[in-house]
Write a protein that holds these residues in place. Structure first.
Motif, PDB file in Angstrom:
ATOM      1  N   PRO A 131       0.835  -1.191   0.000  1.00 40.58           N
ATOM      2  CA  PRO A 131       0.000   0.000   0.000  1.00 40.58           C
ATOM      3  C   PRO A 131       0.878   1.252   0.000  1.00 40.58           C
ATOM      4  O   PRO A 131       1.985   1.235   0.537  1.00 40.58           O
ATOM      5  N   PHE A 132       0.368   2.320  -0.606  1.00 40.84           N
ATOM      6  CA  PHE A 132       1.126   3.565  -0.546  1.00 40.84           C
ATOM      7  C   PHE A 132       1.211   4.026   0.893  1.00 40.84           C
ATOM      8  O   PHE A 132       2.250   4.464   1.345  1.00 40.84           O
ATOM      9  N   HIS A 133       0.106   3.912   1.633  1.00 40.19           N
ATOM     10  CA  HIS A 133       0.094   4.372   3.017  1.00 40.19           C
ATOM     11  C   HIS A 133      -0.745   3.449   3.887  1.00 40.19           C
ATOM     12  O   HIS A 133      -1.784   2.959   3.474  1.00 40.19           O
ATOM     13  N   THR A 134      -0.244   3.211   5.097  1.00 41.37           N
ATOM     14  CA  THR A 134      -1.020   2.540   6.144  1.00 41.37           C
ATOM     15  C   THR A 134      -1.024   3.469   7.354  1.00 41.37           C
ATOM     16  O   THR A 134      -0.155   4.331   7.482  1.00 41.37           O
ATOM     17  N   SER A 135      -1.968   3.271   8.224  1.00 43.56           N
ATOM     18  CA  SER A 135      -2.105   4.191   9.359  1.00 43.56           C
ATOM     19  C   SER A 135      -0.896   4.189  10.291  1.00 43.56           C
ATOM     20  O   SER A 135      -0.637   5.164  10.982  1.00 43.56           O
ATOM     21  N   ASN A 136      -0.120   3.103  10.303  1.00 45.15           N
ATOM     22  CA  ASN A 136       1.047   3.050  11.187  1.00 45.15           C
ATOM     23  C   ASN A 136       2.379   3.217  10.436  1.00 45.15           C
ATOM     24  O   ASN A 136       3.438   3.014  11.010  1.00 45.15           O
ATOM     25  N   PHE A 137       2.308   3.566   9.162  1.00 39.67           N
ATOM     26  CA  PHE A 137       3.499   3.797   8.338  1.00 39.67           C
ATOM     27  C   PHE A 137       4.410   2.572   8.259  1.00 39.67           C
ATOM     28  O   PHE A 137       5.602   2.705   8.049  1.00 39.67           O
ATOM     29  N   GLN A 138       3.887   1.388   8.421  1.00 39.29           N
ATOM     30  CA  GLN A 138       4.720   0.184   8.372  1.00 39.29           C
ATOM     31  C   GLN A 138       4.394  -0.628   7.138  1.00 39.29           C
ATOM     32  O   GLN A 138       3.238  -0.816   6.786  1.00 39.29           O
ATOM     33  N   GLN A 139       5.445  -1.117   6.504  1.00 37.96           N
ATOM     34  CA  GLN A 139       5.363  -1.924   5.298  1.00 37.96           C
ATOM     35  C   GLN A 139       4.538  -1.231   4.217  1.00 37.96           C
ATOM     36  O   GLN A 139       3.721  -1.841   3.539  1.00 37.96           O
ATOM     37  N   ASP A 140       4.781   0.063   4.077  1.00 35.61           N
ATOM     38  CA  ASP A 140       4.145   0.842   3.027  1.00 35.61           C
ATOM     39  C   ASP A 140       5.192   1.774   2.427  1.00 35.61           C
ATOM     40  O   ASP A 140       6.323   1.834   2.892  1.00 35.61           O
ATOM     41  N   MET A 141       4.812   2.483   1.386  1.00 35.57           N
ATOM     42  CA  MET A 141       5.747   3.423   0.761  1.00 35.57           C
ATOM     43  C   MET A 141       5.896   4.707   1.553  1.00 35.57           C
ATOM     44  O   MET A 141       6.986   5.269   1.636  1.00 35.57           O
ATOM     45  N   SER A 142       4.832   5.184   2.142  1.00 36.55           N
ATOM     46  CA  SER A 142       4.891   6.487   2.810  1.00 36.55           C
ATOM     47  C   SER A 142       5.880   6.494   3.974  1.00 36.55           C
ATOM     48  O   SER A 142       6.545   7.493   4.213  1.00 36.55           O
ATOM     49  N   GLY A 143       5.996   5.389   4.672  1.00 44.33           N
ATOM     50  CA  GLY A 143       6.967   5.313   5.767  1.00 44.33           C
ATOM     51  C   GLY A 143       8.392   5.475   5.257  1.00 44.33           C
ATOM     52  O   GLY A 143       9.200   6.195   5.842  1.00 44.33           O
ATOM     53  N   GLY A 144       8.692   4.811   4.144  1.00 40.35           N
ATOM     54  CA  GLY A 144      10.021   4.933   3.542  1.00 40.35           C
ATOM     55  C   GLY A 144      10.297   6.339   3.044  1.00 40.35           C
ATOM     56  O   GLY A 144      11.404   6.861   3.186  1.00 40.35           O
ATOM     57  N   LEU A 145       9.269   6.957   2.473  1.00 37.70           N
ATOM     58  CA  LEU A 145       9.430   8.323   1.975  1.00 37.70           C
ATOM     59  C   LEU A 145       9.597   9.309   3.123  1.00 37.70           C
ATOM     60  O   LEU A 145      10.333  10.287   3.008  1.00 37.70           O
ATOM     61  N   LEU A 146       8.921   9.062   4.218  1.00 36.21           N
ATOM     62  CA  LEU A 146       8.990   9.971   5.357  1.00 36.21           C
ATOM     63  C   LEU A 146      10.333   9.897   6.089  1.00 36.21           C
ATOM     64  O   LEU A 146      10.874  10.912   6.516  1.00 36.21           O
ATOM     65  N   ILE A 147      10.888   8.700   6.191  1.00 36.90           N
ATOM     66  CA  ILE A 147      12.130   8.531   6.949  1.00 36.90           C
ATOM     67  C   ILE A 147      13.378   8.861   6.107  1.00 36.90           C
ATOM     68  O   ILE A 147      14.439   9.179   6.649  1.00 36.90           O
ATOM     69  N   ALA A 148      13.243   8.836   4.780  1.00 37.48           N
ATOM     70  CA  ALA A 148      14.401   9.057   3.898  1.00 37.48           C
ATOM     71  C   ALA A 148      15.113  10.389   4.140  1.00 37.48           C
ATOM     72  O   ALA A 148      16.348  10.404   4.254  1.00 37.48           O
ATOM     73  N   PRO A 149      14.409  11.527   4.234  1.00 39.25           N
ATOM     74  CA  PRO A 149      15.140  12.783   4.461  1.00 39.25           C
ATOM     75  C   PRO A 149      15.872  12.818   5.803  1.00 39.25           C
ATOM     76  O   PRO A 149      16.961  13.375   5.906  1.00 39.25           O
ATOM     77  N   LEU A 150      15.298  12.183   6.809  1.00 39.70           N
ATOM     78  CA  LEU A 150      15.947  12.142   8.117  1.00 39.70           C
ATOM     79  C   LEU A 150      17.251  11.353   8.040  1.00 39.70           C
ATOM     80  O   LEU A 150      18.315  11.838   8.444  1.00 39.70           O
ATOM     81  N   LEU A 151      17.166  10.146   7.500  1.00 38.56           N
ATOM     82  CA  LEU A 151      18.366   9.309   7.398  1.00 38.56           C
ATOM     83  C   LEU A 151      19.392   9.911   6.442  1.00 38.56           C
ATOM     84  O   LEU A 151      20.592   9.922   6.731  1.00 38.56           O
ATOM     85  N   CYS A 152      18.918  10.417   5.322  1.00 36.10           N
ATOM     86  CA  CYS A 152      19.826  11.002   4.331  1.00 36.10           C
ATOM     87  C   CYS A 152      20.532  12.224   4.904  1.00 36.10           C
ATOM     88  O   CYS A 152      21.745  12.378   4.744  1.00 36.10           O
ATOM     89  N   GLY A 153      19.786  13.084   5.572  1.00 36.09           N
ATOM     90  CA  GLY A 153      20.381  14.277   6.163  1.00 36.09           C
ATOM     91  C   GLY A 153      21.428  13.949   7.209  1.00 36.09           C
ATOM     92  O   GLY A 153      22.496  14.569   7.253  1.00 36.09           O
ATOM     93  N   LEU A 154      21.130  12.982   8.048  1.00 35.39           N
ATOM     94  CA  LEU A 154      22.086  12.597   9.098  1.00 35.39           C
ATOM     95  C   LEU A 154      23.291  11.863   8.530  1.00 35.39           C
ATOM     96  O   LEU A 154      24.437  12.257   8.751  1.00 35.39           O
ATOM     97  N   LEU A 155      23.026  10.793   7.802  1.00 33.54           N
ATOM     98  CA  LEU A 155      24.118   9.922   7.363  1.00 33.54           C
ATOM     99  C   LEU A 155      25.017  10.559   6.317  1.00 33.54           C
ATOM    100  O   LEU A 155      26.239  10.442   6.393  1.00 33.54           O
ATOM    101  N   THR A 156      24.424  11.240   5.339  1.00 28.83           N
ATOM    102  CA  THR A 156      25.261  11.875   4.317  1.00 28.83           C
ATOM    103  C   THR A 156      26.142  12.939   4.946  1.00 28.83           C
ATOM    104  O   THR A 156      27.349  12.999   4.682  1.00 28.83           O
ATOM    105  N   THR A 157      25.553  13.789   5.763  1.00 25.87           N
ATOM    106  CA  THR A 157      26.331  14.868   6.368  1.00 25.87           C
ATOM    107  C   THR A 157      27.478  14.308   7.201  1.00 25.87           C
ATOM    108  O   THR A 157      28.622  14.756   7.079  1.00 25.87           O
ATOM    109  N   LEU A 158      27.186  13.316   8.032  1.00 31.14           N
ATOM    110  CA  LEU A 158      28.226  12.770   8.908  1.00 31.14           C
ATOM    111  C   LEU A 158      29.289  11.993   8.140  1.00 31.14           C
ATOM    112  O   LEU A 158      30.483  12.062   8.481  1.00 31.14           O
TER     113      LEU A 158
END
Length: 181
Positions: free
Chosen positions: A39-66
């Motif tokens: 599913p594009f989205h589930t209410s708990n953001f698990q095993q869906d696309m929206s969870g991956g899209l939401l967490i990507a900027p956080l991980l990318c911002g932290l990991l790339t910068t460091l």
């Protein structure tokens, strides 16, 4: 701007984007393993696309910068990359981020991009809802979405890291450190 004409900027962007795509595809592929669609989205953001899209900027911002900063600083100290001038940094609306240490910069970039792209994800959640997307298409969308996220991280981190290296080495920022810049 000179940064966009710099080989170093594009080199670090491409390297970080390739690593980002490999990690995003691996992690999301593992989460979606054995499924034909998600599913594009589930209410708990698990095993869906929206969870991956939401967490990507956080991980990318932290990991790339460091992870990227030490390599950019090393290249700058070796004269391969030219930092922005003092006037450019002081005149920038991102001055606080550009002069911050790597830990503060990573946190600010990660949180800022999460808010910025979170609005996009929220709009997509409203528009698309829980419609199902095939796993290969979902992975391609996630990898394409990583492009602007990664680009913005490098747009902020590359000049900040070159500036920090020049300041730490006592060089006058903005002087041509190398013809390779």
């Amino acid at each position: 701007r000179a940064m966009f004409a710099s080989f170093g900027f594009w080199k670090h962007f491409v390297i970080s984007y390739v690593i980002n795509v490999a990690c995003a595809t691996g992690i999301n592929g593992a989460i979606m393993w054995g499924k034909t669609s998600v599913p594009f989205h589930t209410s708990n953001f698990q095993q869906d696309m929206s969870g991956g899209l939401l967490i990507a900027p956080l991980l990318c911002g932290l990991l790339t910068t460091l992870c990227q900063t030490p390599f950019v600083k090393y290249g700058t100290r070796k004269g391969r990359y030219q930092p922005p001038s003092e006037a450019e940094v002081q005149g920038s609306w991102l001055r606080f981020v550009l002069v911050s240490n790597v830990w503060v910069r990573a946190l600010v970039v990660a949180l800022g991009l999460t808010v910025l792209f979170g609005v996009l994800v929220a709009a997509l959640v409203v528009a698309v809802g829980s419609r199902r997307v095939s796993v290969p298409v979902a992975l391609v969308i996630i990898d394409l979405y990583a492009f602007p996220v990664q680009f913005l991280v490098v747009v902020v981190n590359y000049p900040a890291a070159t500036y920090a290296a020049a300041r730490a080495s006592g060089e006058s920022a903005g002087l041509a450190l190398s013809a390779a810049a």
